[in-house]
Design a protein around this motif. Structure first.
Motif, PDB file in Angstrom:
ATOM      1  N   ALA A  50      19.930  57.037  57.905  1.00 29.13           N
ATOM      2  CA  ALA A  50      19.932  57.681  59.213  1.00 29.13           C
ATOM      3  C   ALA A  50      19.215  56.805  60.240  1.00 29.13           C
ATOM      4  N   LYS A  51      18.094  56.233  59.847  1.00 27.03           N
ATOM      5  CA  LYS A  51      17.354  55.341  60.742  1.00 27.03           C
ATOM      6  C   LYS A  51      18.187  54.120  61.098  1.00 27.03           C
ATOM      7  N   ALA A  52      18.890  53.580  60.118  1.00 27.51           N
ATOM      8  CA  ALA A  52      19.728  52.404  60.364  1.00 27.51           C
ATOM      9  C   ALA A  52      20.866  52.719  61.333  1.00 27.51           C
ATOM     10  N   LEU A  53      21.275  53.967  61.381  1.00 28.86           N
ATOM     11  CA  LEU A  53      22.375  54.377  62.257  1.00 28.86           C
ATOM     12  C   LEU A  53      21.895  54.818  63.639  1.00 28.86           C
ATOM     13  N   GLY A  54      20.589  54.742  63.873  1.00 28.33           N
ATOM     14  CA  GLY A  54      20.067  55.031  65.206  1.00 28.33           C
ATOM     15  C   GLY A  54      19.367  56.365  65.371  1.00 28.33           C
ATOM     16  N   PHE A  55      19.228  57.117  64.299  1.00 27.90           N
ATOM     17  CA  PHE A  55      18.519  58.389  64.406  1.00 27.90           C
ATOM     18  C   PHE A  55      17.011  58.147  64.348  1.00 27.90           C
ATOM     19  N   ALA A  56      16.293  58.831  65.223  1.00 20.84           N
ATOM     20  CA  ALA A  56      14.838  58.676  65.277  1.00 20.84           C
ATOM     21  C   ALA A  56      14.122  59.669  64.376  1.00 20.84           C
ATOM     22  N   ALA A  57      14.798  60.730  63.992  1.00 25.18           N
ATOM     23  CA  ALA A  57      14.183  61.767  63.165  1.00 25.18           C
ATOM     24  C   ALA A  57      15.206  62.315  62.190  1.00 25.18           C
ATOM     25  N   CYS A  58      14.734  62.638  60.991  1.00 19.70           N
ATOM     26  CA  CYS A  58      15.609  63.175  59.949  1.00 19.70           C
ATOM     27  C   CYS A  58      14.788  64.113  59.078  1.00 19.70           C
TER      28      CYS A  58
ATOM     29  N   LEU B 298      20.745  71.560  54.590  1.00 19.32           N
ATOM     30  CA  LEU B 298      20.948  71.076  55.946  1.00 19.32           C
ATOM     31  C   LEU B 298      20.207  69.750  56.114  1.00 19.32           C
ATOM     32  N   ILE B 299      20.892  68.802  56.702  1.00 20.96           N
ATOM     33  CA  ILE B 299      20.252  67.551  57.116  1.00 20.96           C
ATOM     34  C   ILE B 299      20.200  67.599  58.636  1.00 20.96           C
ATOM     35  N   MET B 300      19.003  67.731  59.193  1.00 16.22           N
ATOM     36  CA  MET B 300      18.839  67.835  60.637  1.00 16.22           C
ATOM     37  C   MET B 300      18.398  66.479  61.184  1.00 16.22           C
ATOM     38  N   LEU B 301      19.054  66.049  62.236  1.00 16.38           N
ATOM     39  CA  LEU B 301      18.838  64.701  62.759  1.00 16.38           C
ATOM     40  C   LEU B 301      18.582  64.726  64.254  1.00 16.38           C
ATOM     41  N   GLY B 302      17.738  63.810  64.699  1.00 14.75           N
ATOM     42  CA  GLY B 302      17.441  63.689  66.111  1.00 14.75           C
ATOM     43  C   GLY B 302      17.604  62.255  66.580  1.00 14.75           C
ATOM     44  N   MET B 303      18.270  62.088  67.719  1.00 15.28           N
ATOM     45  CA  MET B 303      18.455  60.767  68.325  1.00 15.28           C
ATOM     46  C   MET B 303      17.736  60.763  69.668  1.00 15.28           C
ATOM     47  N   SER B 304      16.819  59.834  69.855  1.00 15.91           N
ATOM     48  CA  SER B 304      15.988  59.827  71.053  1.00 15.91           C
ATOM     49  C   SER B 304      16.784  59.415  72.295  1.00 15.91           C
TER      50      SER B 304
ATOM     51  N   ASN C   3      12.537  74.642  73.786  1.00 17.68           N
ATOM     52  CA  ASN C   3      13.147  73.415  73.291  1.00 17.68           C
ATOM     53  C   ASN C   3      12.331  72.830  72.133  1.00 17.68           C
ATOM     54  N   LEU C   4      12.960  71.945  71.378  1.00 19.21           N
ATOM     55  CA  LEU C   4      12.256  71.309  70.281  1.00 19.21           C
ATOM     56  C   LEU C   4      11.285  70.267  70.823  1.00 19.21           C
ATOM     57  N   VAL C   5      10.092  70.212  70.246  1.00 18.68           N
ATOM     58  CA  VAL C   5       9.097  69.216  70.613  1.00 18.68           C
ATOM     59  C   VAL C   5       8.728  68.417  69.371  1.00 18.68           C
ATOM     60  N   SER C   6       8.758  67.111  69.502  1.00 10.98           N
ATOM     61  CA  SER C   6       8.355  66.212  68.430  1.00 10.98           C
ATOM     62  C   SER C   6       7.064  65.514  68.838  1.00 10.98           C
ATOM     63  N   ARG C   7       6.144  65.360  67.896  1.00 12.69           N
ATOM     64  CA  ARG C   7       4.900  64.659  68.209  1.00 12.69           C
ATOM     65  C   ARG C   7       5.158  63.179  68.474  1.00 12.69           C
ATOM     66  N   ASP C   8       6.269  62.663  67.975  1.00 14.62           N
ATOM     67  CA  ASP C   8       6.602  61.251  68.175  1.00 14.62           C
ATOM     68  C   ASP C   8       7.529  61.026  69.359  1.00 14.62           C
ATOM     69  N   HIS C   9       8.414  61.982  69.634  1.00 16.50           N
ATOM     70  CA  HIS C   9       9.477  61.753  70.619  1.00 16.50           C
ATOM     71  C   HIS C   9       9.492  62.770  71.755  1.00 16.50           C
ATOM     72  N   GLY C  10       8.469  63.601  71.838  1.00 14.60           N
ATOM     73  CA  GLY C  10       8.438  64.597  72.896  1.00 14.60           C
ATOM     74  C   GLY C  10       9.612  65.559  72.790  1.00 14.60           C
ATOM     75  N   SER C  11      10.151  65.942  73.936  1.00 10.82           N
ATOM     76  CA  SER C  11      11.294  66.854  73.974  1.00 10.82           C
ATOM     77  C   SER C  11      12.617  66.114  74.124  1.00 10.82           C
ATOM     78  N   TRP C  12      12.594  64.803  73.909  1.00 12.64           N
ATOM     79  CA  TRP C  12      13.763  63.977  74.203  1.00 12.64           C
ATOM     80  C   TRP C  12      14.546  63.631  72.937  1.00 12.64           C
ATOM     81  N   LEU C  13      15.078  64.622  72.282  1.00 10.80           N
ATOM     82  CA  LEU C  13      15.901  64.390  71.093  1.00 10.80           C
ATOM     83  C   LEU C  13      17.237  65.114  71.226  1.00 10.80           C
ATOM     84  N   PHE C  14      18.315  64.361  71.087  1.00 14.38           N
ATOM     85  CA  PHE C  14      19.618  64.976  70.867  1.00 14.38           C
ATOM     86  C   PHE C  14      19.669  65.390  69.396  1.00 14.38           C
ATOM     87  N   LEU C  15      20.041  66.630  69.134  1.00 14.73           N
ATOM     88  CA  LEU C  15      20.030  67.133  67.767  1.00 14.73           C
ATOM     89  C   LEU C  15      21.436  67.198  67.178  1.00 14.73           C
TER      90      LEU C  15
END
Length: 249
Positions: free
Chosen positions: A16-24, A74-80, A159-171
């Motif tokens: 997932a990281k290799a494909l550009g996802f910032a969170a998994c 479920l595999i949940m993914l976030g792209m910054s 909205n979703l909040v990430s400690r690493d990416h703030g609220s800026w994740l496409f899910l």
């Protein structure tokens, strides 16, 4: 050879990281059962406004397995999509229109779905099973499911909040028939902060964690098809498509 579920989960994260996802993160298909009750209360209050599609498939939206009974994990993914500049920088420039950060680039549906499909193909080749991919176009409650998968938590702005990416994740989400070990859910880290509530220009939060879409600038400038109520027009200011204020603060 049967793959160890934990090894497979680690491999999925790396791919997932290799494909550009910032969170998994991973969750069981029956995760976040409390989200169904919150959805019912929200719809019954009318806070969804004219978004009839929110109510039309509420049963499927309430539970992933109502949408696809064979889902086990479920595999949940976030792209910054974190902006390079402060989204609030044009607040004092009334002559310049403000467009929400998510709409300033290519269509995120296309970008995220392409990466989801690539990850899905990789997973089927690696471990088999059946799966389905989703990115904001099906009745899937990505935010509470992402919180259940440990990616972040739903803040007071809903909205979703990430400690690493703030609220800026496409899910995005992948439902799979594979049985994958779940991650621990993410705890709420908002504490006493109410910056997102105070930042809203149209007072769209009747209380923390609840959004009244009928007062939200994003709803009024994107989803709402009728005229904007007079009492909300001044608050919209120079925003012409969406609003990032509660995310940016």
């Amino acid at each position: 050879m049967t793959l160890d579920p934990n090894d497979l989960r680690d491999a999925i994260r790396a791919q997932a990281k290799a494909l550009g996802f910032a969170a998994c993160g991973f969750a069981r298909a029956d995760a976040a059962p409390e989200a169904a009750e919150r959805l019912d209360r929200w719809l019954e209050s009318g806070a969804h406004g004219s978004m009839g599609w929110m109510e039309a498939r509420r049963d499927q939206r309430a539970r992933p397995q109502a949408l696809w009974p064979d889902a086990r994990s479920l595999i949940m993914l976030g792209m910054s999509y974190a902006p390079k500049e402060d989204p609030l920088r044009l607040a004092a420039a009334p002559g310049v229109g403000r467009i929400s950060v998510y709409a300033q680039g290519s269509d995120y549906h296309d970008i995220v779905k392409k990466a989801l499909k690539a990850l899905a193909r990789w997973l089927v080749d690696r471990a088999g099973g059946e799966l389905k991919v989703f990115v904001d176009t099906a009745p899937v409650m990505e935010k509470p499911l992402a919180a259940a998968a440990g990616i972040g938590w739903q803040g007071k702005h809903s909205n979703l909040v990430s400690r690493d990416h703030g609220s800026w994740l496409f899910l995005g989400a992948i439902m799979t028939s594979l049985d994958l070990p779940p991650d621990p859910p993410h705890g709420d880290r908002c504490g006493s902060c109410d910056a997102c509530q105070r930042a809203c220009p149209t007072d769209a939060f009747p209380r923390p964690y609840v959004l009244d879409a009928r007062r939200c600038v994003s709803y009024l400038t994107i989803e709402h098809k009728g005229p904007i109520p007079h009492d909300l027009r001044a608050g919209i200011g120079n925003r012409i498509y969406g609003c990032d204020d509660c995310l940016a603060v």
